[in-house]
Design a protein around this motif. Structure first.
Motif, PDB file in Angstrom:
ATOM      1  N   HIS A  56      26.989 -12.816  16.189  1.00  0.00           N
ATOM      2  CA  HIS A  56      28.298 -12.438  17.435  1.00  0.00           C
ATOM      3  C   HIS A  56      27.940 -10.675  17.484  1.00  0.00           C
ATOM      4  N   ALA A  58      26.070  -7.477  19.116  1.00  0.00           N
ATOM      5  CA  ALA A  58      25.055  -7.028  20.392  1.00  0.00           C
ATOM      6  C   ALA A  58      23.436  -7.247  20.156  1.00  0.00           C
ATOM      7  N   THR A  81      16.537  -8.118  22.182  1.00  0.00           N
ATOM      8  CA  THR A  81      16.001  -8.029  23.619  1.00  0.00           C
ATOM      9  C   THR A  81      14.599  -7.464  23.801  1.00  0.00           C
ATOM     10  N   THR A 147      16.236 -12.414  25.853  1.00  0.00           N
ATOM     11  CA  THR A 147      17.492 -12.062  24.901  1.00  0.00           C
ATOM     12  C   THR A 147      17.508 -13.099  24.339  1.00  0.00           C
TER      13      THR A 147
END
Length: 251
Positions: A56, A58, A81, A147
């Motif tokens: 959860h 970023a 990413t 991502t």
């Protein structure tokens, strides 16, 4: 008391002591197993909590995830990413199922801007679409940004029950990162990022591969196991107590 009765009673004492000793050893083993399951319960709850927090969070830049891996050897399920270019000719196919269908997860080398490579699990394709020529739309060209979730490499085959990887047919039954990379026709001297990346659900052209296939399923039955072992220990303790009390009543 007759001599025969006295002899029988004398002979039964060593046997009773032996049974009591065995019972105490079994009792200690059962308590140990119960305690071990309690410890496993705490470990599993901590692991589940860690994974939940990671998934959860970023997405991080690749450099940050690499630093964490270098420090801990554990970046499983960490969002990341990356940007680069896919080498589709190096696709590796991992035998898998998804939503009831049998097929493959497609692991494709991604050439990063710094010239290194990372194996990306782009997602699932049905068995009869293993051949990339049957899903050309999904073979995206040019620079892409992916991502997904970082996944730890496996140090060895996770189970002897699994078949050996069939490298000649490009069918992998366990994720041997080094063999996947060495058979992916990468340039000589290619440097590989030390973990995988599972791509997220972002749709691919043509719908294949289907991304977001990471399965996060950590069964936690340790409390049930602990109760079972402690329950058996309590039952054995009751039997031992009755055994110890019985001779006193008979005298």
């Amino acid at each position: 008391m007759s001599d025969a009765t006295s002899s029988t009673a004398g002979a039964s004492r060593p046997r009773s002591a032996l049974l009591l000793g065995i019972g105490l050893v079994l009792f200690a083993i059962l308590l140990g197993l119960g305690t071990w399951q309690v410890q496993r319960l705490h470990w599993k709850e901590g692991l589940i909590d860690t994974i939940d927090k990671r998934t959860h969070a970023a997405p991080l830049p690749l450099t940050d995830v690499e630093k964490e891996f270098a420090a801990t050897n554990d970046v499983d399920y960490t969002p990341v990413t990356v940007t680069g270019t896919f080498l589709h000719q190096g696709e590796r196919h991992f035998f898998a199922t998804w939503e009831g269908d049998t097929g493959f997860n497609v692991y494709t080398p991604l050439r990063l801007d710094d010239g290194r490579f990372v194996l990306v699990n782009r997602g699932f394709v049905p068995y009869d679409l293993k051949d990339p020529a049957k899903r050309k739309q999904g073979e995206v060209a040019g620079t892409v940004t992916v991502t997904g979730l970082a996944r730890n490499p496996l140090p060895e085959k996770p189970s002897m029950m699994l078949p050996d990887n069939d490298v000649a047919k490009n069918i992998f039954y366990w994720k041997d990162r080094d063999v996947m990379a060495s058979s992916a026709r990468l340039p000589a001297g290619a440097v590989l990022v030390p973990f995988f990346i599972d791509a997220d659900k972002t749709p691919n052209p043509g719908g294949l591969p289907v991304g977001g296939v990471t399965i996060i399923d950590l069964p936690n039955n340790h409390l049930q196991y602990a109760v079972t072992w402690y329950g058996l220990a309590a039952a054995l303790a009751a039997v031992l107590i009755l055994r110890l009390r019985r001779p006193a009543k008979e005298e």
